[in-house]
Design a protein around this motif. Structure first.
Motif, PDB file in Angstrom:
ATOM      1  N   LEU A  68      52.232  47.273  40.329  1.00 34.23           N
ATOM      2  CA  LEU A  68      51.934  48.284  40.804  1.00 34.23           C
ATOM      3  C   LEU A  68      50.675  49.197  40.315  1.00 34.23           C
ATOM      4  CD1 LEU A  68      53.292  49.912  43.265  1.00 34.23           C
ATOM      5  CD2 LEU A  68      54.962  50.473  41.179  1.00 34.23           C
ATOM      6  N   THR A  69      50.874  48.915  38.615  1.00 36.81           N
ATOM      7  CA  THR A  69      49.861  49.393  37.410  1.00 36.81           C
ATOM      8  C   THR A  69      48.508  49.129  37.394  1.00 36.81           C
ATOM      9  OG1 THR A  69      50.871  48.356  35.805  1.00 36.81           O
ATOM     10  CG2 THR A  69      51.792  50.569  36.323  1.00 36.81           C
ATOM     11  N   GLU A  70      48.768  47.540  38.475  1.00 36.90           N
ATOM     12  CA  GLU A  70      47.079  47.061  38.991  1.00 36.90           C
ATOM     13  C   GLU A  70      46.690  46.319  37.493  1.00 36.90           C
ATOM     14  OE1 GLU A  70      44.263  49.452  39.619  1.00 36.90           O
ATOM     15  OE2 GLU A  70      45.123  50.015  40.970  1.00 36.90           O
ATOM     16  N   GLU A  71      48.423  45.582  36.792  1.00 35.07           N
ATOM     17  CA  GLU A  71      47.613  44.948  35.330  1.00 35.07           C
ATOM     18  C   GLU A  71      47.368  43.479  36.351  1.00 35.07           C
ATOM     19  OE1 GLU A  71      50.438  45.432  31.731  1.00 35.07           O
ATOM     20  OE2 GLU A  71      51.716  46.952  33.368  1.00 35.07           O
ATOM     21  N   VAL A  72      47.736  43.080  37.189  1.00 36.52           N
ATOM     22  CA  VAL A  72      47.682  41.708  37.751  1.00 36.52           C
ATOM     23  C   VAL A  72      46.542  42.087  38.060  1.00 36.52           C
ATOM     24  CG1 VAL A  72      48.240  40.093  38.774  1.00 36.52           C
ATOM     25  CG2 VAL A  72      50.414  41.650  38.178  1.00 36.52           C
ATOM     26  N   ASP A  73      45.716  42.867  38.493  1.00 35.07           N
ATOM     27  CA  ASP A  73      44.714  42.747  39.193  1.00 35.07           C
ATOM     28  C   ASP A  73      43.798  42.553  37.770  1.00 35.07           C
ATOM     29  OD1 ASP A  73      45.433  42.653  41.537  1.00 35.07           O
ATOM     30  OD2 ASP A  73      45.343  45.156  41.735  1.00 35.07           O
ATOM     31  N   ALA A  74      43.998  43.837  37.122  1.00 30.37           N
ATOM     32  CA  ALA A  74      43.309  43.269  35.742  1.00 30.37           C
ATOM     33  C   ALA A  74      42.790  42.059  35.259  1.00 30.37           C
ATOM     34  CB  ALA A  74      44.104  44.138  34.994  1.00 30.37           C
ATOM     35  N   MET A  75      44.443  40.691  34.859  1.00 33.54           N
ATOM     36  CA  MET A  75      43.779  39.743  34.788  1.00 33.54           C
ATOM     37  C   MET A  75      42.727  38.846  34.652  1.00 33.54           C
ATOM     38  SD  MET A  75      48.020  39.412  33.642  1.00 33.54           S
ATOM     39  CE  MET A  75      49.171  39.969  32.416  1.00 33.54           C
ATOM     40  N   ARG A  76      43.275  39.433  36.273  1.00 33.91           N
ATOM     41  CA  ARG A  76      42.233  38.184  37.332  1.00 33.91           C
ATOM     42  C   ARG A  76      40.323  38.557  37.167  1.00 33.91           C
ATOM     43  NH1 ARG A  76      46.328  39.601  41.915  1.00 33.91           N
ATOM     44  NH2 ARG A  76      46.778  37.630  42.005  1.00 33.91           N
ATOM     45  N   THR A  77      40.497  40.582  36.868  1.00 37.09           N
ATOM     46  CA  THR A  77      39.355  40.170  36.420  1.00 37.09           C
ATOM     47  C   THR A  77      38.329  39.636  35.612  1.00 37.09           C
ATOM     48  OG1 THR A  77      39.314  42.592  37.756  1.00 37.09           O
ATOM     49  CG2 THR A  77      37.952  42.866  36.010  1.00 37.09           C
ATOM     50  N   ILE A  78      39.249  39.842  34.103  1.00 39.60           N
ATOM     51  CA  ILE A  78      38.682  39.558  32.997  1.00 39.60           C
ATOM     52  C   ILE A  78      39.427  37.557  33.219  1.00 39.60           C
ATOM     53  CG2 ILE A  78      39.479  41.275  32.093  1.00 39.60           C
ATOM     54  CD1 ILE A  78      41.842  40.334  30.441  1.00 39.60           C
ATOM     55  N   GLY A  79      39.460  37.153  33.924  1.00 40.26           N
ATOM     56  CA  GLY A  79      39.687  35.715  33.732  1.00 40.26           C
ATOM     57  C   GLY A  79      40.987  35.136  33.449  1.00 40.26           C
ATOM     58  N   VAL A  80      41.645  36.236  33.452  1.00 39.50           N
ATOM     59  CA  VAL A  80      43.465  35.384  32.838  1.00 39.50           C
ATOM     60  C   VAL A  80      43.836  34.879  34.536  1.00 39.50           C
ATOM     61  CG1 VAL A  80      45.145  35.223  31.477  1.00 39.50           C
ATOM     62  CG2 VAL A  80      42.937  37.046  30.889  1.00 39.50           C
ATOM     63  N   SER A  81      44.739  34.229  34.397  1.00 43.75           N
ATOM     64  CA  SER A  81      45.071  33.919  35.909  1.00 43.75           C
ATOM     65  C   SER A  81      46.579  34.140  35.588  1.00 43.75           C
ATOM     66  CB  SER A  81      45.927  32.100  36.273  1.00 43.75           C
ATOM     67  OG  SER A  81      46.225  31.526  36.287  1.00 43.75           O
ATOM     68  N   PRO A  82      46.857  35.091  36.613  1.00 44.30           N
ATOM     69  CA  PRO A  82      48.281  35.576  36.350  1.00 44.30           C
ATOM     70  C   PRO A  82      50.208  34.839  36.505  1.00 44.30           C
ATOM     71  CG  PRO A  82      47.176  37.269  37.366  1.00 44.30           C
ATOM     72  CD  PRO A  82      46.484  35.358  37.848  1.00 44.30           C
ATOM     73  N   MET A  83      48.880  33.696  37.710  1.00 35.55           N
ATOM     74  CA  MET A  83      50.212  32.896  37.780  1.00 35.55           C
ATOM     75  C   MET A  83      50.799  31.355  35.707  1.00 35.55           C
ATOM     76  SD  MET A  83      52.183  30.618  39.505  1.00 35.55           S
ATOM     77  CE  MET A  83      51.521  31.634  41.114  1.00 35.55           C
ATOM     78  N   GLN A  84      49.402  31.933  34.706  1.00 36.43           N
ATOM     79  CA  GLN A  84      49.489  30.598  34.189  1.00 36.43           C
ATOM     80  C   GLN A  84      49.941  31.948  32.890  1.00 36.43           C
ATOM     81  OE1 GLN A  84      48.420  28.428  32.917  1.00 36.43           O
ATOM     82  NE2 GLN A  84      47.533  26.836  34.023  1.00 36.43           N
ATOM     83  N   ALA A  85      49.870  32.796  33.079  1.00 34.60           N
ATOM     84  CA  ALA A  85      50.159  34.128  32.054  1.00 34.60           C
ATOM     85  C   ALA A  85      51.981  34.571  32.295  1.00 34.60           C
ATOM     86  CB  ALA A  85      49.500  35.607  32.183  1.00 34.60           C
TER      87      ALA A  85
END
Length: 371
Positions: free
Chosen positions: A234-251
C-alpha cells in the motif's frame, strides 16, 4: 467587495408566464445560496432570462441548465460564453439507475455459485504461480548464499517461534488437561481409565500437538505476514524494492517461509510434550495416577511413528500458513480496508487448508501402516 448572484421575477400577463431574471456573476465563488433560494421559489414561470448575467462558469451553467430542465423552462438572453457552457453541460445526461434483469432464484444461485468456483480456480492458479516463484527464489538463495538475508530469517524465526512459546505452551497445557479429563470420564464407564495415558499421549503427539500449533501460528504469524506485506504494498515499498533491483520474493517472502518451516516442527513437538505434561498433571489429581508414572507410561505406549507423523506434517503445514499469508499480502492493491480483508482471508485459507491436509495425512499414514 464581492458581488453575489441574485434574481428577480418579472410577472407576465397570464398565469404561468413569469420570467426568472438572473443577475450578477454566476460563478462558483459568487453563487452562494442561490440554488437553495431558487428551489424555494414557487412562482409559476415560463422562462429564464440571462441578459443581466455579467459572468458565468461551468458551475453556474450547470445550475441554470438543471433548474430549467427540471421545470421545463426556456432560456433566453444568454451571452456566447453562456450559450457554449449551457450547450456543454446540457449534453451531459443524467444516467438513470438501471435495475438488473430479474432472474429466477435457481438460475441466480447457480450463476453466483459458478462465479465463485471460477474465482476459486483463478485464485488457485495464481497461488500455484506464486509457489513456483517461491521455489525459484529459494533455489536462487541456495545457489548464491551471499544474497540470502540471514538477519531477516533469524528475526522471523524469533517472531514465529520464540515469541509464541508462552501462548502455545499455555494452550497445549490446557488442551492436555481437557483430553485427559474428558477421556477419563468416558473410559471409567468400562473400567479402563488407565488407557487415558494412551489417549492423551498418542493424540497429542500424532494429531493435536501439530494441528493446534499450526492453527495458532496461522492466526498469529500468518496474519502478521499478510498485514505487513500488504501495508508495504500500500505504501509502495514493494514497488520501490523492484525499482532499485531488490527482489520482493527474496527480501520478504523467502525469510518468512523458511522461518515458519524451521520453527513449526519444533513448536509442534514442544506443544505435544506440554500437552502430555498437562494430562499427567490432571491425572495425578483426578485419576490417582502419579505424575512421573504417567510420563513413564507415555514413553511405553506412544510409538516412534507418532513422533514422525507430527514431524512430517509440520513443514507442510508451515508452508501452507506462510504461503497463504505472504500471497494474500502481495495481492493488496487499493486501500487499508483491503489489507484487513486480505489478512482475514489469509487466516481462513490457511486454517481450512491445514484441516483438509490433516485429514488426508490421517488416512495416508494409516494406509502405509503407521497406525
Amino acid at each position: 467587495m464581492r458581488q453575489w448572484a441574485d434574481f428577480t421575477v418579472l410577472e407576465g400577463e397570464g398565469p404561468g408566464a413569469g420570467t426568472l431574471v438572473l443577475k450578477g456573476p454566476l460563478r462558483i465563488h459568487s453563487i452562494g445560496n442561490l440554488e437553495t433560494r431558487l428551489a424555494a421559489l414557487d412562482t409559476p414561470l415560463a422562462g429564464i432570462d440571462l441578459g443581466d448575467v455579467s459572468d458565468i462558469d461551468t458551475t453556474g451553467a450547470w445550475l441554470v441548465a438543471n433548474y430549467a430542465q427540471g421545470r421545463g423552462l426556456s432560456i433566453t438572453g444568454q451571452s456566447p460564453q453562456a450559450e457554449a457552457l449551457l450547450g456543454a453541460v446540457g449534453s451531459i445526461g443524467v444516467e438513470e439507475e438501471v435495475a438488473p434483469p430479474w432472474q429466477p432464484f435457481g438460475r441466480r444461485t447457480v450463476g453466483e455459485l459458478g462465479a465463485l468456483v471460477i474465482g476459486w480456480g483463478k485464485g488457485l492458479v495464481q497461488a500455484l504461480g506464486f509457489l513456483g516463484e517461491l521455489i525459484l527464489a529459494i533455489g536462487q538463495a541456495f545457489r548464491h548464499p551471499s544474497q540470502f538475508r540471514r538477519t531477516a530469517l533469524i528475526h522471523h524465526m524469533q517472531h514465529v517461534g520464540i515469541n509464541s512459546l508462552w501462548i502455545i505452551g499455555l494452550m497445549s497445557f490446557l488442551i492436555g488437561i481437557v483430553i485427559a479429563q474428558q477421556g477419563a470420564v468416558q473410559l471409567q464407564q468400562f473400567g479402563a481409565e488407565i488407557y487415558t495415558v494412551n489417549l492423551t499421549g498418542r493424540l497429542a503427539m500424532r494429531e493435536l500437538g501439530i494441528l493446534m500449533t499450526a492453527i495458532m501460528v496461522a492466526g498469529r504469524s500468518g496474519s502478521a505476514f499478510a498485514a505487513q506485506i500488504g501495508t508495504m504494498k500500500l505504501t509502495e515499498e514493494v514497488d520501490a524494492m523492484r525499482t532499485i533491483g531488490v527482489s520482493p520474493m527474496q527480501a520478504l517472502v523467502v525469510p518468512r517461509v523458511l522461518a515458519a518451516m524451521i520453527m513449526l516442527p519444533l513448536l509442534g513437538f514442544y506443544s505435544a510434550v506440554i500437552a502430555i505434561i498437562g494430562g499427567a498433571f490432571i491425572s495425578s489429581f483426578a485419576l490417582d495416577i502419579p505424575f512421573w508414572t504417567f510420563l513413564q507410561r507415555t514413553q511405553e505406549v506412544v510409538p516412534i511413528t507418532d513422533v514422525w507423523v507430527g514431524l512430517v506434517k509440520a513443514p507442510v503445514f508451515a508452508l501452507i500458513v506462510a504461503l497463504a499469508g505472504c500471497y494474500q499480502g502481495m495481492q493488496v492493491t487499493s486501500n487499508s480496508e483491503e489489507v484487513g480483508a486480505r489478512t482475514t482471508q489469509a487466516v481462513v485459507t490457511a486454517i481450512f487448508t491445514v484441516m483438509v491436509l490433516d485429514a488426508f495425512f490421517a488416512v495416508f499414514f494409516t494406509e502405509i501402516g503407521w497406525k
